[in-house]
Write a protein that holds these residues in place. Structure first.
Motif, PDB file in Angstrom:
ATOM      1  N   MET A 112       3.606 -16.336  64.228  1.00 16.96           N
ATOM      2  CA  MET A 112       3.263 -15.675  62.968  1.00 16.96           C
ATOM      3  C   MET A 112       4.470 -14.934  62.386  1.00 16.96           C
ATOM      4  O   MET A 112       5.287 -14.390  63.134  1.00 16.96           O
ATOM      5  CB  MET A 112       2.090 -14.716  63.180  1.00 16.96           C
ATOM      6  CG  MET A 112       0.762 -15.447  63.342  1.00 16.96           C
ATOM      7  SD  MET A 112      -0.672 -14.348  63.507  1.00 16.96           S
ATOM      8  CE  MET A 112      -0.631 -13.464  61.946  1.00 16.96           C
ATOM      9  N   PRO A 113       4.554 -14.877  61.063  1.00 20.14           N
ATOM     10  CA  PRO A 113       5.726 -14.230  60.444  1.00 20.14           C
ATOM     11  C   PRO A 113       5.764 -12.726  60.641  1.00 20.14           C
ATOM     12  O   PRO A 113       6.836 -12.131  60.670  1.00 20.14           O
ATOM     13  CB  PRO A 113       5.571 -14.587  58.962  1.00 20.14           C
ATOM     14  CG  PRO A 113       4.114 -14.861  58.774  1.00 20.14           C
ATOM     15  CD  PRO A 113       3.658 -15.476  60.058  1.00 20.14           C
ATOM     16  N   GLU A 114       4.603 -12.105  60.775  1.00 22.16           N
ATOM     17  CA  GLU A 114       4.546 -10.652  60.942  1.00 22.16           C
ATOM     18  C   GLU A 114       4.144 -10.338  62.384  1.00 22.16           C
ATOM     19  O   GLU A 114       3.158 -10.875  62.888  1.00 22.16           O
ATOM     20  CB  GLU A 114       3.536 -10.051  59.972  1.00 22.16           C
ATOM     21  CG  GLU A 114       3.571  -8.535  59.914  1.00 22.16           C
ATOM     22  CD  GLU A 114       2.668  -7.978  58.817  1.00 22.16           C
ATOM     23  OE1 GLU A 114       2.477  -6.750  58.792  1.00 22.16           O
ATOM     24  OE2 GLU A 114       2.157  -8.773  58.003  1.00 22.16           O
ATOM     25  N   PRO A 115       4.885  -9.471  63.086  1.00 19.45           N
ATOM     26  CA  PRO A 115       4.557  -9.192  64.485  1.00 19.45           C
ATOM     27  C   PRO A 115       3.261  -8.397  64.620  1.00 19.45           C
ATOM     28  O   PRO A 115       2.852  -7.682  63.708  1.00 19.45           O
ATOM     29  CB  PRO A 115       5.755  -8.369  64.962  1.00 19.45           C
ATOM     30  CG  PRO A 115       6.280  -7.722  63.727  1.00 19.45           C
ATOM     31  CD  PRO A 115       6.061  -8.713  62.618  1.00 19.45           C
ATOM     32  N   VAL A 123       0.928 -21.657  60.841  1.00 26.45           N
ATOM     33  CA  VAL A 123       1.013 -21.682  62.300  1.00 26.45           C
ATOM     34  C   VAL A 123       0.820 -23.106  62.812  1.00 26.45           C
ATOM     35  O   VAL A 123       1.563 -23.584  63.688  1.00 26.45           O
ATOM     36  CB  VAL A 123      -0.025 -20.723  62.924  1.00 26.45           C
ATOM     37  CG1 VAL A 123      -0.120 -20.945  64.434  1.00 26.45           C
ATOM     38  CG2 VAL A 123       0.325 -19.276  62.626  1.00 26.45           C
ATOM     39  N   VAL A 124      -0.159 -23.814  62.269  1.00 31.62           N
ATOM     40  CA  VAL A 124      -0.422 -25.187  62.703  1.00 31.62           C
ATOM     41  C   VAL A 124       0.774 -26.085  62.397  1.00 31.62           C
ATOM     42  O   VAL A 124       1.187 -26.922  63.217  1.00 31.62           O
ATOM     43  CB  VAL A 124      -1.696 -25.730  62.025  1.00 31.62           C
ATOM     44  CG1 VAL A 124      -1.865 -27.224  62.321  1.00 31.62           C
ATOM     45  CG2 VAL A 124      -2.927 -24.960  62.501  1.00 31.62           C
ATOM     46  N   GLN A 125       1.360 -25.910  61.213  1.00 27.49           N
ATOM     47  CA  GLN A 125       2.448 -26.787  60.789  1.00 27.49           C
ATOM     48  C   GLN A 125       3.753 -26.532  61.541  1.00 27.49           C
ATOM     49  O   GLN A 125       4.558 -27.451  61.733  1.00 27.49           O
ATOM     50  CB  GLN A 125       2.687 -26.608  59.287  1.00 27.49           C
ATOM     51  CG  GLN A 125       1.551 -27.133  58.424  1.00 27.49           C
ATOM     52  CD  GLN A 125       1.634 -26.655  56.984  1.00 27.49           C
ATOM     53  OE1 GLN A 125       2.631 -26.045  56.585  1.00 27.49           O
ATOM     54  NE2 GLN A 125       0.587 -26.919  56.212  1.00 27.49           N
ATOM     55  N   THR A 126       3.972 -25.302  61.973  1.00 30.33           N
ATOM     56  CA  THR A 126       5.276 -24.966  62.570  1.00 30.33           C
ATOM     57  C   THR A 126       5.251 -24.877  64.093  1.00 30.33           C
ATOM     58  O   THR A 126       6.306 -24.697  64.707  1.00 30.33           O
ATOM     59  CB  THR A 126       5.770 -23.613  62.017  1.00 30.33           C
ATOM     60  OG1 THR A 126       4.810 -22.582  62.335  1.00 30.33           O
ATOM     61  CG2 THR A 126       5.957 -23.682  60.506  1.00 30.33           C
ATOM     62  N   THR A 127       4.100 -25.012  64.707  1.00 30.91           N
ATOM     63  CA  THR A 127       4.005 -24.896  66.165  1.00 30.91           C
ATOM     64  C   THR A 127       4.017 -26.276  66.805  1.00 30.91           C
ATOM     65  O   THR A 127       3.143 -27.103  66.520  1.00 30.91           O
ATOM     66  CB  THR A 127       2.724 -24.144  66.581  1.00 30.91           C
ATOM     67  OG1 THR A 127       2.710 -22.853  65.964  1.00 30.91           O
ATOM     68  CG2 THR A 127       2.664 -23.982  68.098  1.00 30.91           C
ATOM     69  N   PRO A 128       4.989 -26.561  67.649  1.00 32.42           N
ATOM     70  CA  PRO A 128       5.033 -27.868  68.322  1.00 32.42           C
ATOM     71  C   PRO A 128       3.749 -28.119  69.121  1.00 32.42           C
ATOM     72  O   PRO A 128       3.223 -27.221  69.784  1.00 32.42           O
ATOM     73  CB  PRO A 128       6.245 -27.743  69.253  1.00 32.42           C
ATOM     74  CG  PRO A 128       7.097 -26.667  68.632  1.00 32.42           C
ATOM     75  CD  PRO A 128       6.136 -25.709  68.006  1.00 32.42           C
ATOM     76  N   ILE A 188      -6.230 -12.028  62.429  1.00 34.27           N
ATOM     77  CA  ILE A 188      -5.092 -11.117  62.636  1.00 34.27           C
ATOM     78  C   ILE A 188      -4.320 -10.926  61.335  1.00 34.27           C
ATOM     79  O   ILE A 188      -3.928  -9.804  60.987  1.00 34.27           O
ATOM     80  CB  ILE A 188      -4.196 -11.647  63.767  1.00 34.27           C
ATOM     81  CG1 ILE A 188      -4.940 -11.590  65.105  1.00 34.27           C
ATOM     82  CG2 ILE A 188      -2.905 -10.836  63.848  1.00 34.27           C
ATOM     83  CD1 ILE A 188      -4.240 -12.297  66.245  1.00 34.27           C
ATOM     84  N   GLN A 189      -4.111 -12.009  60.595  1.00 31.01           N
ATOM     85  CA  GLN A 189      -3.436 -11.870  59.304  1.00 31.01           C
ATOM     86  C   GLN A 189      -4.238 -10.956  58.378  1.00 31.01           C
ATOM     87  O   GLN A 189      -3.679 -10.106  57.680  1.00 31.01           O
ATOM     88  CB  GLN A 189      -3.254 -13.245  58.661  1.00 31.01           C
ATOM     89  CG  GLN A 189      -2.671 -13.208  57.262  1.00 31.01           C
ATOM     90  CD  GLN A 189      -1.300 -12.558  57.233  1.00 31.01           C
ATOM     91  OE1 GLN A 189      -0.492 -12.794  58.124  1.00 31.01           O
ATOM     92  NE2 GLN A 189      -1.028 -11.746  56.206  1.00 31.01           N
ATOM     93  N   MET A 190      -5.566 -11.109  58.387  1.00 33.38           N
ATOM     94  CA  MET A 190      -6.432 -10.262  57.560  1.00 33.38           C
ATOM     95  C   MET A 190      -6.338  -8.811  57.983  1.00 33.38           C
ATOM     96  O   MET A 190      -6.255  -7.893  57.143  1.00 33.38           O
ATOM     97  CB  MET A 190      -7.884 -10.742  57.692  1.00 33.38           C
ATOM     98  CG  MET A 190      -8.873 -10.006  56.806  1.00 33.38           C
ATOM     99  SD  MET A 190      -8.814 -10.585  55.115  1.00 33.38           S
ATOM    100  CE  MET A 190      -9.302 -12.285  55.327  1.00 33.38           C
ATOM    101  N   ALA A 191      -6.327  -8.565  59.280  1.00 31.94           N
ATOM    102  CA  ALA A 191      -6.249  -7.189  59.779  1.00 31.94           C
ATOM    103  C   ALA A 191      -4.927  -6.538  59.395  1.00 31.94           C
ATOM    104  O   ALA A 191      -4.884  -5.363  59.004  1.00 31.94           O
ATOM    105  CB  ALA A 191      -6.435  -7.174  61.295  1.00 31.94           C
ATOM    106  N   LEU A 192      -3.836  -7.299  59.490  1.00 34.69           N
ATOM    107  CA  LEU A 192      -2.526  -6.761  59.111  1.00 34.69           C
ATOM    108  C   LEU A 192      -2.496  -6.428  57.621  1.00 34.69           C
ATOM    109  O   LEU A 192      -1.947  -5.399  57.209  1.00 34.69           O
ATOM    110  CB  LEU A 192      -1.428  -7.761  59.457  1.00 34.69           C
ATOM    111  CG  LEU A 192      -1.219  -8.047  60.952  1.00 34.69           C
ATOM    112  CD1 LEU A 192      -0.198  -9.168  61.150  1.00 34.69           C
ATOM    113  CD2 LEU A 192      -0.774  -6.790  61.699  1.00 34.69           C
TER     114      LEU A 192
END
Length: 723
Positions: free
Chosen positions: A118-121, A17-22, A83-87
């Motif tokens: 994020m890659p997963e909604p 997220v950090v790397q791909t978010t302007p 959120i990634q952990m919860a998914l």
């Protein structure tokens, strides 16, 4: 997946997220926090999971307490890995904040941006208490009669019905709300109204549990509150507040605490919120509602043919007698100052607050309260039986659902008062176990021309004990974070206040701000010749120094005062040229005041805000908006409230020092919040000026200084010729 794999995956998500978010860039402290969040949630064993997935050595509960300095970017640091952990684990994230501002930032800004990155909604929703939503059934009734016939406006004084003008005014309001609902101009959320009604006018139409028959209500299919609940059920991330988190423990509104990942932001507010949540009070003088509740319960009981009518009538009479006995005893025991005022100035208003030393009630008063507890409990049981019968009757006779649901609402409108009597009497009568702190117990007596009104109050003494009893036993995975959790360089005070000092599975982490405070800011300790305890001389000398410093302000500045009296003195003594640059808290609505401040600074005019404690926290004035911060006095909060007094008394009796154990650490957290207003970005430069010489010249002052950011420290001598 193993706990290690879960943690690695969550951290990878954060990095991506950090790397791909302007506009985002890697911050060492932010990643350090994200790593601790990922590890904490990965190793926690949720209630529904088997221990085998974690290995026998894994802790069942993991709680991280993380202080993240200003500028770390803590929202992203906890949201992305959680959120990634919860998914990955098929669970949900519950975020609880203290302020509406942060809730709105998360729901309207941070989470939408993260969902896009994020890659997963994932889905998210804002959770509010029931009282924020309208009950359409009650609104329908009030729109037709304005409250005159509905019974939703209880007569507080027993003096009879409201005036015709009052009823007509209410009716116009409720008709307008009903029309806006019907035409789609309003969705039933109080917060969406341009001009929300006063609390006294909103309460009769609020969708509170006591007045709701749920799925038995004829409006259930179009109920605003239950529509919002459906959104919560579907959401993978829920944003609530501390009050709702604590008040809904054991209920089904929020995710089950043992099976979700809990994040408590602005966690330094949690102990204070806990005391307010678990405290209780009751009115011992205005008892007209007792008769109203009894008559309504008897009427409903007759309609649904329950056998509890006799119990209701008897309980009502006995409870009234017990409360009147308690009121008389309290006036006899604690009302001497009011009687003296009445003797010398008849008709003059006066009040007194009487705390019960050691929490030990006089025996006659304890007896009266025990009677009140018994009869309130019996009446509550009778009301529950009537409610069950009424709901069953609605189920069997759906054509009567509207009439019976309105009758249920009339009874429910008053039921919380009965519950308050029961809860307050129970806490007043509570005796602590050996070594435990007693409850704080006190009474307020207010006298005017009509007589004396008495209220009884009780509160847990230690917020940590209340949280350890009510909250933490249910929690398996949690992160508590804020910009200020350590006090005087240590987490001990917060852990004690939050009930986590001896809890297993708790870790702490202090993440430094990315700001270079030594380069970006200067902390000026500018004392006075007079000691702060010499209030008149200190105030005179401090204001002289403050006004001299304010004359040099060229952009934005914030001056923080410890009391309204001190702020008022400063305003009264402002010279005319300086007065034109000053904006005073309370003289304009907060948003208007801040906008005027921004406009002045944008026009290169000096603008100085005079504020109190609420302006010392959460105020974001970056850049030129706050190039100078002035602290008029160390923000000590002496233990003069009943709970504080009782706690200080208990600490002394236990061999402790209330000042060093309670006042100094609390002041350390408050002072760190205040100083945090100065530097808000990596480009800011600011100076902080404190006029209280105790900061450098006392042992506890140096402890306070240790907990502040590492500004370049300067010491200026007191004025050579103080006025």
């Amino acid at each position: 997946m193993s706990a290690t794999e879960w943690a690695a995956q969550a951290l990878q998500c954060f990095d991506a997220v950090v790397q791909t978010t302007p506009g985002l860039r890697l911050r060492e402290g932010q990643r350090q926090m994200a790593e601790r969040v990922a590890e904490t949630f990965a190793h926690a064993q949720l209630a529904r999971e088997s221990g085998a997935a974690h290995g026998d050595a894994a802790p069942q509960r993991c709680i991280a307490v993380i202080e993240a300095g200003t500028g770390v970017g803590k929202s992203l640091a906890y949201c992305a890995p959680a959120i990634q952990m919860a998914l990955a684990r098929g669970t949900r994230v519950l975020i609880a904040t203290a302020t509406v501002a942060l809730q709105e930032q998360l729901v309207h800004k941070d989470l939408p941006a993260l969902a896009a990155a994020m890659p997963e909604p994932f889905s998210f929703a804002l959770a509010k208490g029931r009282a924020r939503y309208v009950c359409k059934l009650k609104l329908e009734r009030l729109a037709s009669d304005g409250g005159e016939e509905s019974g939703l406006f209880p007569d507080e004084s027993g003096e009879g019905a409201a005036s015709a003008a009052t009823v007509a005014s209410r009716q116009r309001l409720y008709r307008r709300l009903a029309d806006d609902l019907a035409t789609g101009l309003w969705d039933g959320d109080r917060d969406q109204l341009l001009e929300p009604p006063e609390p006294a006018l909103w309460a009769p139409v609020a969708a509170v549990a006591h007045t709701c028959t749920g799925r038995h209500c004829p409006m259930f299919s179009v109920c605003t509150y239950y529509e919002r609940r459906k959104e919560l059920v579907a959401a993978q991330v829920i944003v609530a507040n501390h009050d709702l988190l604590l008040s809904s423990i054991g209920a089904r509104l929020l995710p089950e605490l043992g099976n979700c990942l809990l994040i408590i932001d602005e966690a330094h507010h949690l102990p204070k919120t806990a005391l307010a949540q678990f405290a209780c009070e009751m009115d011992l003088s205005h008892l007209a509602w007792l008769g109203q509740l009894a008559s309504r319960a008897l009427r409903v009981s007759a309609q649904v043919a329950t056998g509890d009518a006799t119990d209701v009538a008897a309980c009502s009479a006995h409870l009234r007698a017990a409360l009147q006995d308690a009121e008389r005893l309290i006036v006899d025991l604690y009302g001497a100052p009011l009687r003296e005022v009445a003797a010398h100035a008849p008709g003059r208003t006066a009040s007194v607050r009487a705390r019960v030393p050691g929490g030990v009630l006089p025996a006659p008063l304890a007896d009266a309260l025990a009677q009140a507890l018994h009869h309130a409990g019996a009446w509550l049981e009778a009301l529950r039986a009537i409610a069950r019968a009424l709901r069953e009757h609605i189920r069997e006779a759906p054509d009567e659902a509207r009439r019976l649901s309105q009758a249920y609402a009339q009874v429910g409108q008053l039921a919380p008062r009965l519950e308050a009597v029961h809860a307050t009497a129970a806490l007043l009568l509570q005796e602590p176990s050996e070594g435990a702190a007693p409850a704080a117990k006190w009474f307020t007596l207010n006298a005017d021309a009509t007589g004396i009104a008495v209220r009884a109050h009780a509160s847990p003494l230690l917020p940590g004990a209340a949280l350890a009893t009510h909250l933490w036993p249910s929690v398996r995975a949690a992160v508590l974070t804020s910009a200020t959790l350590a006090s005087c360089g240590s987490f001990d005070f917060f852990l004690r206040e939050a009930g986590l000092q001896e809890a297993p599975g708790v870790t702490t982490l202090q993440v430094a701000s990315p700001f270079d405070y030594a380069r970006q800011g200067t902390f000026v300790a500018r004392g006075t010749a007079a000691a702060p305890r010499d209030v008149a001389a200190y105030t005179r000398q401090m204001l002289q120094a403050l006004f001299a410093d304010l004359a040099g302000v060229t952009h934005g500045a914030l001056v923080l005062f410890t009391s309204r009296e001190l702020l008022r003195s400063a305003v009264d003594q402002l010279a005319a040229p300086l007065r034109e640059s000053v904006l005073v808290q309370g003289q304009l609505p907060r948003l208007q005041l801040l906008q005027r401040h921004r406009d002045r600074v944008a026009q290169h005019q000096p603008s100085i805000i005079f504020g109190l404690q609420s302006f010392g926290e959460g105020m974001d004035l970056p850049g030129a908006l706050c190039e100078s911060l002035f602290i008029t006095k160390l923000p000590f909060s002496p233990p003069d409230e009943p709970v504080d007094e009782a706690r200080a008394e208990w600490l002394r009796a236990s061999g402790g020092d209330p000042f060093m154990d309670l006042v100094v650490p609390a002041t350390g957290m408050r002072l760190a919040q205040w100083v945090g207003r100065a530097i808000r970005s990596e480009e800011d430069h600011a100076q902080v000026v404190c006029y209280d010489k105790r900061l450098l010249h006392t042992g506890y002052g140096r402890r306070l200084l240790k907990g502040l950011p590492a500004f370049t420290l300067q010491e200026r001598a007191a004025l050579a010729h103080p006025a």
